[in-house]
Design a protein around this motif. Structure first.
Motif, PDB file in Angstrom:
ATOM      1  N   PHE A 145       0.831  -1.204   0.000  1.00 46.55           N
ATOM      2  CA  PHE A 145       0.000   0.000   0.000  1.00 46.55           C
ATOM      3  C   PHE A 145       0.862   1.250   0.000  1.00 46.55           C
ATOM      4  O   PHE A 145       1.728   1.435   0.861  1.00 46.55           O
ATOM      5  N   ASP A 146       0.586   2.115  -0.964  1.00 46.88           N
ATOM      6  CA  ASP A 146       1.272   3.396  -1.038  1.00 46.88           C
ATOM      7  C   ASP A 146       0.680   4.393  -0.053  1.00 46.88           C
ATOM      8  O   ASP A 146       1.333   5.379   0.294  1.00 46.88           O
ATOM      9  N   ALA A 147      -0.547   4.150   0.395  1.00 49.32           N
ATOM     10  CA  ALA A 147      -1.189   5.019   1.377  1.00 49.32           C
ATOM     11  C   ALA A 147      -2.390   4.294   1.966  1.00 49.32           C
ATOM     12  O   ALA A 147      -2.933   3.365   1.361  1.00 49.32           O
ATOM     13  N   LEU A 148      -2.791   4.733   3.154  1.00 47.92           N
ATOM     14  CA  LEU A 148      -3.989   4.227   3.801  1.00 47.92           C
ATOM     15  C   LEU A 148      -4.963   5.390   3.986  1.00 47.92           C
ATOM     16  O   LEU A 148      -4.608   6.418   4.581  1.00 47.92           O
ATOM     17  N   VAL A 149      -6.175   5.233   3.457  1.00 47.19           N
ATOM     18  CA  VAL A 149      -7.237   6.228   3.632  1.00 47.19           C
ATOM     19  C   VAL A 149      -8.312   5.572   4.483  1.00 47.19           C
ATOM     20  O   VAL A 149      -9.067   4.721   4.006  1.00 47.19           O
ATOM     21  N   LEU A 150      -8.369   5.947   5.760  1.00 42.32           N
ATOM     22  CA  LEU A 150      -9.284   5.330   6.713  1.00 42.32           C
ATOM     23  C   LEU A 150     -10.245   6.373   7.266  1.00 42.32           C
ATOM     24  O   LEU A 150      -9.840   7.490   7.592  1.00 42.32           O
ATOM     25  N   THR A 153      -9.287   7.992  10.529  1.00 38.70           N
ATOM     26  CA  THR A 153      -8.297   9.067  10.462  1.00 38.70           C
ATOM     27  C   THR A 153      -8.893  10.333   9.863  1.00 38.70           C
ATOM     28  O   THR A 153      -8.659  11.444  10.346  1.00 38.70           O
ATOM     29  N   LEU A 154      -9.718  10.159   8.814  1.00 43.60           N
ATOM     30  CA  LEU A 154     -10.285  11.306   8.100  1.00 43.60           C
ATOM     31  C   LEU A 154     -11.385  12.018   8.875  1.00 43.60           C
ATOM     32  O   LEU A 154     -11.556  13.227   8.768  1.00 43.60           O
ATOM     33  N   GLY A 155     -12.186  11.220   9.586  1.00 40.01           N
ATOM     34  CA  GLY A 155     -13.351  11.800  10.256  1.00 40.01           C
ATOM     35  C   GLY A 155     -14.601  11.799   9.400  1.00 40.01           C
ATOM     36  O   GLY A 155     -15.641  12.326   9.813  1.00 40.01           O
ATOM     37  N   VAL A 156     -14.532  11.217   8.191  1.00 37.23           N
ATOM     38  CA  VAL A 156     -15.710  11.046   7.334  1.00 37.23           C
ATOM     39  C   VAL A 156     -15.715   9.624   6.785  1.00 37.23           C
ATOM     40  O   VAL A 156     -14.677   8.997   6.629  1.00 37.23           O
ATOM     41  N   ARG A 157     -16.917   9.138   6.492  1.00 38.10           N
ATOM     42  CA  ARG A 157     -17.091   7.787   6.009  1.00 38.10           C
ATOM     43  C   ARG A 157     -17.565   7.807   4.557  1.00 38.10           C
ATOM     44  O   ARG A 157     -18.118   8.798   4.082  1.00 38.10           O
ATOM     45  N   LYS A 158     -17.339   6.688   3.871  1.00 37.91           N
ATOM     46  CA  LYS A 158     -17.983   6.507   2.568  1.00 37.91           C
ATOM     47  C   LYS A 158     -19.493   6.495   2.781  1.00 37.91           C
ATOM     48  O   LYS A 158     -19.950   5.937   3.776  1.00 37.91           O
ATOM     49  N   PRO A 159     -20.309   7.098   1.933  1.00 37.41           N
ATOM     50  CA  PRO A 159     -19.970   7.701   0.644  1.00 37.41           C
ATOM     51  C   PRO A 159     -19.803   9.227   0.674  1.00 37.41           C
ATOM     52  O   PRO A 159     -20.159   9.898  -0.294  1.00 37.41           O
ATOM     53  N   HIS A 160     -19.294   9.790   1.746  1.00 40.47           N
ATOM     54  CA  HIS A 160     -19.079  11.243   1.793  1.00 40.47           C
ATOM     55  C   HIS A 160     -18.070  11.635   0.711  1.00 40.47           C
ATOM     56  O   HIS A 160     -17.025  11.004   0.579  1.00 40.47           O
ATOM     57  N   PRO A 161     -18.358  12.684  -0.077  1.00 39.67           N
ATOM     58  CA  PRO A 161     -17.433  13.082  -1.152  1.00 39.67           C
ATOM     59  C   PRO A 161     -16.018  13.349  -0.673  1.00 39.67           C
ATOM     60  O   PRO A 161     -15.051  13.123  -1.409  1.00 39.67           O
ATOM     61  N   ALA A 162     -15.888  13.832   0.566  1.00 36.62           N
ATOM     62  CA  ALA A 162     -14.546  14.133   1.083  1.00 36.62           C
ATOM     63  C   ALA A 162     -13.691  12.872   1.196  1.00 36.62           C
ATOM     64  O   ALA A 162     -12.458  12.947   1.111  1.00 36.62           O
ATOM     65  N   PHE A 163     -14.342  11.729   1.375  1.00 37.04           N
ATOM     66  CA  PHE A 163     -13.582  10.476   1.446  1.00 37.04           C
ATOM     67  C   PHE A 163     -12.915  10.198   0.103  1.00 37.04           C
ATOM     68  O   PHE A 163     -11.725   9.878   0.039  1.00 37.04           O
ATOM     69  N   TYR A 164     -13.677  10.339  -0.976  1.00 35.03           N
ATOM     70  CA  TYR A 164     -13.134  10.051  -2.305  1.00 35.03           C
ATOM     71  C   TYR A 164     -12.123  11.106  -2.735  1.00 35.03           C
ATOM     72  O   TYR A 164     -11.156  10.790  -3.449  1.00 35.03           O
ATOM     73  N   ALA A 165     -12.309  12.324  -2.276  1.00 37.02           N
ATOM     74  CA  ALA A 165     -11.316  13.360  -2.534  1.00 37.02           C
ATOM     75  C   ALA A 165      -9.983  12.987  -1.891  1.00 37.02           C
ATOM     76  O   ALA A 165      -8.909  13.196  -2.476  1.00 37.02           O
ATOM     77  N   ALA A 166     -10.059  12.424  -0.690  1.00 38.26           N
ATOM     78  CA  ALA A 166      -8.845  11.997   0.007  1.00 38.26           C
ATOM     79  C   ALA A 166      -8.176  10.839  -0.716  1.00 38.26           C
ATOM     80  O   ALA A 166      -6.944  10.737  -0.749  1.00 38.26           O
ATOM     81  N   VAL A 167      -8.978   9.958  -1.311  1.00 40.37           N
ATOM     82  CA  VAL A 167      -8.427   8.841  -2.084  1.00 40.37           C
ATOM     83  C   VAL A 167      -7.647   9.367  -3.288  1.00 40.37           C
ATOM     84  O   VAL A 167      -6.510   8.950  -3.549  1.00 40.37           O
ATOM     85  N   ALA A 170      -4.447  10.903  -2.172  1.00 42.17           N
ATOM     86  CA  ALA A 170      -3.467   9.895  -1.742  1.00 42.17           C
ATOM     87  C   ALA A 170      -2.834   9.188  -2.933  1.00 42.17           C
ATOM     88  O   ALA A 170      -1.638   8.872  -2.920  1.00 42.17           O
ATOM     89  N   VAL A 171      -3.635   8.933  -3.961  1.00 45.38           N
ATOM     90  CA  VAL A 171      -3.123   8.261  -5.155  1.00 45.38           C
ATOM     91  C   VAL A 171      -2.181   9.175  -5.932  1.00 45.38           C
ATOM     92  O   VAL A 171      -1.145   8.745  -6.468  1.00 45.38           O
ATOM     93  N   GLY A 172      -2.546  10.448  -6.034  1.00 45.75           N
ATOM     94  CA  GLY A 172      -1.714  11.390  -6.762  1.00 45.75           C
ATOM     95  C   GLY A 172      -1.884  11.326  -8.266  1.00 45.75           C
ATOM     96  O   GLY A 172      -0.990  11.755  -9.016  1.00 45.75           O
ATOM     97  N   ARG A 173      -3.007  10.790  -8.716  1.00 49.20           N
ATOM     98  CA  ARG A 173      -3.296  10.720 -10.149  1.00 49.20           C
ATOM     99  C   ARG A 173      -4.747  11.157 -10.355  1.00 49.20           C
ATOM    100  O   ARG A 173      -5.539  11.175  -9.402  1.00 49.20           O
ATOM    101  N   PRO A 174      -5.143  11.493 -11.603  1.00 52.78           N
ATOM    102  CA  PRO A 174      -6.535  11.887 -11.846  1.00 52.78           C
ATOM    103  C   PRO A 174      -7.517  10.783 -11.460  1.00 52.78           C
ATOM    104  O   PRO A 174      -7.192   9.587 -11.533  1.00 52.78           O
ATOM    105  N   ALA A 175      -8.714  11.188 -11.059  1.00 50.61           N
ATOM    106  CA  ALA A 175      -9.725  10.219 -10.627  1.00 50.61           C
ATOM    107  C   ALA A 175     -10.006   9.167 -11.683  1.00 50.61           C
ATOM    108  O   ALA A 175     -10.222   7.994 -11.376  1.00 50.61           O
ATOM    109  N   GLY A 176      -9.989   9.560 -12.955  1.00 57.65           N
ATOM    110  CA  GLY A 176     -10.298   8.633 -14.041  1.00 57.65           C
ATOM    111  C   GLY A 176      -9.292   7.517 -14.218  1.00 57.65           C
ATOM    112  O   GLY A 176      -9.555   6.546 -14.929  1.00 57.65           O
ATOM    113  N   GLU A 177      -8.130   7.627 -13.574  1.00 55.57           N
ATOM    114  CA  GLU A 177      -7.107   6.585 -13.668  1.00 55.57           C
ATOM    115  C   GLU A 177      -7.162   5.614 -12.489  1.00 55.57           C
ATOM    116  O   GLU A 177      -6.336   4.715 -12.384  1.00 55.57           O
TER     117      GLU A 177
END
Length: 233
Positions: A145-150, A153-167, A170-177
């Protein structure tokens, strides 16, 4: 050729068999072993009542109440003394086992990561990151794992948009990839797709109302073949 360069992976039901949640009696027993704590008989019932309220409010808000806050509220509600909430949290999640990682999923993950894909763990969890890291390390996949998005740690759960923003961050690439992989349609397939990611659902059969653009596999070990199919398109 597919433009998937990263995987965002759910945990329970995807890589692992879900572990037990701590109930009041288990929490009380773990806390009583800590020096300086005072845990009265009513603590277990108070903790369980706090947990029910927290789950309700978290579901409504999309937030994730820290476990230490649950302990604090339970202690206030019954007169318990917990001088070190971080140590209390660690004691509870040492006493309560984490999920058991499927060996075939671990082998598949190592294969995928070795192929050059960026891999990020992206899951809701009441457990602190230190506990989840120990679980991954014991299964020999922490370094995949290059990163852990939990959510813990974040204080928000799926499906909150902020969770996916953090993903995405963490990935460092466009969402479409990014290909999001998990077993809960709303959280792991529909919401990531709405955020611009690709997604694949782990399920025994395709839900009737699932968007045709979302893939379905029966188990995580089928993911390499699914990705090969994307390459062939």
């Amino acid at each position: 050729m597919t433009d998937v360069h990263a995987l965002a992976l759910d945990f329970g039901g995807t890589l692992a068999r879900p572990g037990p949640d701590p109930d009041g009696h288990t929490v009380a027993a773990a806390l009583r072993k800590l020096a300086g704590t005072v845990v009265p008989e009513g603590f277990a019932e108070t903790f369980d009542a706090v947990t029910r309220r927290v789950r309700r409010t978290d579901q409504e808000s999309g937030g994730q109440t820290p476990f230490t806050e649950q302990l604090h509220r339970a202690a206030e509600g019954c007169g318990a003394t917990l001088p070190d909430l971080d140590a209390a949290e660690e004691a509870v999640f040492t006493a309560v086992p984490d999920a058991e990682i499927d060996p075939s999923a671990a082998r598949t993950l190592r294969e995928l990561h070795a192929s050059g894909l960026v891999c990020v763990l992206a899951c809701d969890s009441r457990r602190p990151e230190s506990v989840r890291r120990r679980t991954l390390d014991a299964a020999g996949i922490l370094d995949c794992f290059d990163a852990l998005v939990l959510s813990s740690t974040l204080g928000v759960r799926k499906p909150h948009p902020a969770f996916y923003a953090a993903v995405v961050e963490a990935v460092g690439r466009p969402a479409g990839e990014i290909l999001f992989v998990g077993d809960t349609p709303a959280k792991d397939a529909v919401a990531p797709a709405a955020y611009g990611m690709r997604s694949v659902l782990i399920a025994d059969e395709r839900p009737a109302d699932l968007d045709p653009s979302i893939g379905v596999i029966r188990r995580f070990s089928e993911l390499p073949s699914y990705l090969e199919g994307l390459h062939a398109r």
